[in-house]
Design a protein around this motif. Structure first.
Motif, mmCIF file in Angstrom:
data_model
loop_
_atom_site.group_PDB
_atom_site.id
_atom_site.type_symbol
_atom_site.label_atom_id
_atom_site.label_comp_id
_atom_site.label_asym_id
_atom_site.label_seq_id
_atom_site.Cartn_x
_atom_site.Cartn_y
_atom_site.Cartn_z
ATOM 1 N N SER A 87 0.818 -1.211 0.000
ATOM 2 C CA SER A 87 0.000 0.000 0.000
ATOM 3 C C SER A 87 0.851 1.260 0.000
ATOM 4 C CB SER A 87 -0.953 0.018 1.190
ATOM 5 O OG SER A 87 -0.235 0.159 2.391
ATOM 6 N N LYS A 88 2.095 1.162 0.449
ATOM 7 C CA LYS A 88 3.057 2.278 0.421
ATOM 8 C C LYS A 88 2.462 3.573 0.977
ATOM 9 C CE LYS A 88 5.717 0.420 -3.412
ATOM 10 N NZ LYS A 88 5.029 -0.588 -4.127
ATOM 11 N N GLY A 89 1.667 3.460 2.034
ATOM 12 C CA GLY A 89 1.111 4.648 2.678
ATOM 13 C C GLY A 89 0.014 5.344 1.896
ATOM 14 N N LYS A 90 -0.597 4.653 0.966
ATOM 15 C CA LYS A 90 -1.641 5.258 0.131
ATOM 16 C C LYS A 90 -3.012 4.746 0.566
ATOM 17 C CE LYS A 90 1.485 5.645 -3.768
ATOM 18 N NZ LYS A 90 1.767 5.305 -5.149
ATOM 19 N N PRO A 91 -3.844 5.616 1.153
ATOM 20 C CA PRO A 91 -5.162 5.162 1.587
ATOM 21 C C PRO A 91 -6.081 4.775 0.434
ATOM 22 C CG PRO A 91 -4.951 7.532 1.901
ATOM 23 C CD PRO A 91 -3.597 7.020 1.471
ATOM 24 N N TRP A 92 -5.706 5.105 -0.790
ATOM 25 C CA TRP A 92 -6.528 4.758 -1.953
ATOM 26 C C TRP A 92 -6.061 3.462 -2.616
ATOM 27 C CZ3 TRP A 92 -3.283 8.968 -1.667
ATOM 28 C CH2 TRP A 92 -2.117 8.906 -2.410
ATOM 29 N N TYR A 93 -5.179 2.727 -1.985
ATOM 30 C CA TYR A 93 -4.612 1.524 -2.594
ATOM 31 C C TYR A 93 -5.701 0.521 -2.998
ATOM 32 C CZ TYR A 93 -1.807 -2.609 -3.397
ATOM 33 O OH TYR A 93 -1.255 -3.720 -3.970
ATOM 34 N N ILE A 108 -5.826 3.321 -15.996
ATOM 35 C CA ILE A 108 -4.902 3.731 -14.942
ATOM 36 C C ILE A 108 -3.562 4.042 -15.606
ATOM 37 C CG2 ILE A 108 -3.770 3.099 -12.774
ATOM 38 C CD1 ILE A 108 -6.853 3.026 -12.585
ATOM 39 N N ASN A 109 -3.010 5.192 -15.282
ATOM 40 C CA ASN A 109 -1.706 5.608 -15.794
ATOM 41 C C ASN A 109 -0.790 5.775 -14.587
ATOM 42 O OD1 ASN A 109 0.492 6.801 -17.018
ATOM 43 N ND2 ASN A 109 -0.702 8.364 -18.097
ATOM 44 N N THR A 110 0.333 5.100 -14.599
ATOM 45 C CA THR A 110 1.284 5.171 -13.491
ATOM 46 C C THR A 110 2.546 5.866 -13.970
ATOM 47 O OG1 THR A 110 0.413 3.096 -12.620
ATOM 48 C CG2 THR A 110 2.547 3.806 -11.785
ATOM 49 N N ARG A 111 2.980 6.860 -13.193
ATOM 50 C CA ARG A 111 4.213 7.585 -13.506
ATOM 51 C C ARG A 111 5.153 7.486 -12.325
ATOM 52 N NH1 ARG A 111 1.267 12.963 -15.761
ATOM 53 N NH2 ARG A 111 0.219 11.967 -17.496
ATOM 54 N N SER A 112 6.437 7.326 -12.628
ATOM 55 C CA SER A 112 7.451 7.247 -11.574
ATOM 56 C C SER A 112 8.396 8.431 -11.671
ATOM 57 C CB SER A 112 8.270 5.961 -11.714
ATOM 58 O OG SER A 112 7.434 4.843 -11.593
ATOM 59 N N LYS A 113 8.666 9.010 -10.502
ATOM 60 C CA LYS A 113 9.684 10.059 -10.390
ATOM 61 C C LYS A 113 10.612 9.621 -9.278
ATOM 62 C CE LYS A 113 6.914 14.012 -11.852
ATOM 63 N NZ LYS A 113 6.424 15.351 -11.488
ATOM 64 N N GLY A 114 11.686 8.947 -9.649
ATOM 65 C CA GLY A 114 12.593 8.396 -8.643
ATOM 66 C C GLY A 114 11.868 7.337 -7.826
ATOM 67 N N GLN A 115 11.798 7.534 -6.524
ATOM 68 C CA GLN A 115 11.124 6.590 -5.619
ATOM 69 C C GLN A 115 9.610 6.816 -5.570
ATOM 70 O OE1 GLN A 115 12.456 4.100 -3.906
ATOM 71 N NE2 GLN A 115 14.649 4.514 -3.962
ATOM 72 N N ILE A 116 9.160 7.970 -6.083
ATOM 73 C CA ILE A 116 7.745 8.331 -5.989
ATOM 74 C C ILE A 116 6.980 7.770 -7.182
ATOM 75 C CG2 ILE A 116 6.102 10.245 -5.904
ATOM 76 C CD1 ILE A 116 8.395 11.918 -4.658
#
Length: 128
Positions: A87-93, A108-116
Motif C-alpha cells: 500500500s506504500k502509505g496510500k489510503p486509496w490503494y 490507470i496511468n502510473t508515472r514514476s519520479k525516482g522513488q515516488i
C-alpha cells in the motif's frame, strides 16, 4: 439417526448460502463504488483528462464518506485492511485495485519520479 445427516446438510447449505450472499453484497458494494467513481470523474474531468488517485480519493471521501455504508468507506477509502508494504502509505490503494478490475471503464496511468510513484485515472469513454 437419519436426522443428524439432514442437519449437517442443512448447516452446509446455509454456510454456502451465507457465502453466496456475502459475495453478492461485495459485488453490489463494488458496483456502487465504481458508479460513484465514474460519476466523480465525469463531473470533474473533461475528455482526455486524467485525475490523480490522491485527488479522486479526496473527492470520494468528501462526497461519499458520510453516505456510503461504513464497511465500504473502510474498505475503499482507508488504510484498514491494507497495512502491508504494497500500500506504500496510500489510503486509496484498495480503490486503485478495484478500478484495475474494470479496465472496460477505467484507464490507470502510473508515472514514476525516482522513488515516488503517482497513479492517475480516467474513464475509458472520456479518452475517446
Amino acid at each position: 439417526m437419519s436426522a443428524v445427516p439432514v442437519e449437517k446438510k442443512g448447516e452446509g447449505r446455509s454456510s454456502v448460502d451465507r457465502e453466496s450472499n456475502n459475495q453478492q453484497l461485495l459485488h453490489l458494494e463494488e458496483k456502487d463504488v465504481v458508479t460513484s467513481v465514474a460519476t466523480v470523474l465525469s463531473d470533474i474531468c473533461g475528455p482526455g483528462e486524467w485525475m490523480a488517485m490522491e485527488k479522486l480519493h479526496a473527492e470520494l471521501v468528501e462526497q461519499f464518506g458520510n453516505i456510503w455504508h461504513h464497511s465500504q468507506v473502510r474498505r475503499y477509502l482507508t488504510f484498514e485492511g491494507w497495512l502491508g508494504p504494497e500500500s506504500k502509505g496510500k489510503p486509496w490503494y484498495y480503490l486503485l485495485m478495484l478500478l484495475r478490475k474494470y479496465p472496460e471503464h477505467f484507464v490507470i496511468n502510473t508515472r514514476s519520479k525516482g522513488q515516488i510513484i503517482l497513479e492517475f485515472v480516467s474513464l475509458v469513454s472520456l479518452l475517446s
